[in-house]
Design an enzyme around this catalytic site. Structure first.
Site, PDB file in Angstrom:
ATOM      1  CD  GLU A  87      11.463  46.187   3.282  1.00  0.00           C
ATOM      2  OE1 GLU A  87      12.034  45.422   2.470  1.00  0.00           O
ATOM      3  OE2 GLU A  87      10.608  47.020   2.942  1.00  0.00           O
ATOM      4  NE  ARG A  92      13.276  50.017  -2.414  1.00  0.00           N
ATOM      5  CZ  ARG A  92      12.766  49.199  -3.335  1.00  0.00           C
ATOM      6  NH1 ARG A  92      11.472  48.935  -3.348  1.00  0.00           N
ATOM      7  NH2 ARG A  92      13.551  48.637  -4.235  1.00  0.00           N
ATOM      8  CG  HIS A 129       9.798  44.742  -0.262  1.00  0.00           C
ATOM      9  ND1 HIS A 129      10.816  45.613   0.019  1.00  0.00           N
ATOM     10  CD2 HIS A 129       9.533  44.935  -1.584  1.00  0.00           C
ATOM     11  CE1 HIS A 129      11.161  46.283  -1.071  1.00  0.00           C
ATOM     12  NE2 HIS A 129      10.381  45.882  -2.070  1.00  0.00           N
TER      13      HIS A 129
HETATM   14  C1  DGY Z   1      11.865  46.557  -6.713  1.00  0.00           C
HETATM   15  O1  DGY Z   1      12.097  45.871  -7.715  1.00  0.00           O
HETATM   16  O2  DGY Z   1      12.482  47.575  -6.452  1.00  0.00           O
HETATM   17  C2  DGY Z   1      10.772  46.101  -5.844  1.00  0.00           C
HETATM   18  O3  DGY Z   1      10.723  46.744  -4.633  1.00  0.00           O
HETATM   19  C3  DGY Z   1      10.805  44.598  -5.661  1.00  0.00           C
HETATM   20  O4  DGY Z   1       9.484  44.224  -5.628  1.00  0.00           O
END
Ligand code: DGY
Length: 324
Positions: free
Chosen positions: A264, A235, A283
């Protein structure tokens, strides 16, 4: 029949399966549902199927008095105020496990791309800069080897362990750090600052929580081994993007691979955008057809269970079930 709002169309047959169990209202656009519309549509709903682009904050939870269960098609749940849901006894489902390999694959892809400067080389060829007078040179696009290098894995959960298995295949030495003590075969666990100092490559694989926000802040980045490569597929809020960019510009770090950002989509003035030694992705850690279908299926399994009055198979706050 109970009513569920799905904030997106989903891959595979997940939503048609869900529609067999409830009255389903689906947001049909590919843009995230605006918060006011989400609040409005949820007034009539017991259930919500959301994505990580939907902010489920305390105000929304308070405003949606019929809401009884929420399922997010994501493993990360930092877009949800978990405490607000738990206080109301609302279970939150997520989709762990099914995206582990796909996300670990992208981590290795970014490590290789950053270490071997692949996007930079790709642009060089496409843009006609490959000079006939110097078609090959010992110093052309030299990068870093994975074999023999040390990889530090920040977060030894399922994805971190899958990264470790892949990196071992590339001949890397493996170091790791985890918030709670954890032993992983083949990985030497170190204190956080030691890990930073020893790692030629650093892979960020922790969830974003209040404890990990800014974990790779300015101070931590300054402690990284000179010439290291940092890869973040977890993240954005975990890594200080400004400090990372400064370290890359100064040549303190060799390169970075970044799939996730504090904001994002990235804003045009994000300091990483202008740097040739950064490989960027929007992402896409879990973005394979099979994995997205499995995430959608698991998100729906969670809702179907809740609609049937059963505990969700993947619940982030199982304490809401009390002694069930
Ligand atoms: C999640 O599922 O948290 C991911 O970041 C999506 O790819």
């Amino acid at each position: 029949m109970k009513k569920v709002f799905a904030s997106s169309r989903l891959p595979g047959d997940a939503l048609s399966r869900l529609a067999e169990h409830c009255e389903l209202d689906t947001w049909e656009s590919d843009s995230p549902v605006p918060p006011a519309v989400l609040r409005d549509r949820l007034q009539a709903c017991e259930g919500l199927l959301c994505l990580l682009t939907n902010r489920i904050d305390a105000d929304l939870v308070a405003a949606c008095t019929r809401l009884r269960f929420v399922s997010s098609m994501s493993v990360g749940v930092d877009h949800v105020d978990l405490d607000a849901l738990t206080r109301r006894g609302i279970p939150l489902g997520n989709t762990p496990g099914v995206l582990v390999d796909t996300t670990a694959d992208l981590t290795l892809a970014l490590m290789l791309a950053a270490a071997r400067r692949i996007p930079e080389a790709d642009r060089f060829v496409r843009e006609g800069r490959w000079d006939p007078a110097a078609p090959w040179h010992p110093n052309m696009f030299v990068g870093r080897d994975l074999a023999g290098a040390t990889l530090g894995i920040v977060g030894l959960g399922a994805i971190g362990q899958a990264v470790a298995r892949r990196a071992a295949g590339f001949g890397m030495h493996l170091l790791g750090w985890n918030r709670s003590p954890r032993e992983v075969r083949g990985v030497q666990v170190l204190a956080f600052n030691e890990l930073l100092a020893e790692s030629d490559f650093l892979s960020v694989n922790v969830a974003l929580t209040p404890d990990t926000r800014n974990l790779l802040g300015r101070d931590a980045i300054a402690r990284m081994k000179p010439g290291a490569v940092l890869v973040n597929t977890a993240r954005g809020g975990i890594v200080d993007e400004q400090a990372l960019a400064e370290a890359l510009v100064a040549g303190r770090l060799f390169a970075a691979g970044v799939d996730v950002f504090g904001r994002e989509p990235v804003e045009p003035d994000n300091p990483l955008l202008g740097l040739s030694n950064v490989v960027l992705a929007p992402h896409i850690g879990s973005a394979s057809q099979r994995t997205r279908e499995r995430m959608a299926a698991l998100a729906v399994d969670n809702l179907v269970a809740a609609l049937n009055g059963d505990p969700m198979p993947q619940c982030v706050n199982p304490e809401v079930y009390g002694s069930l």
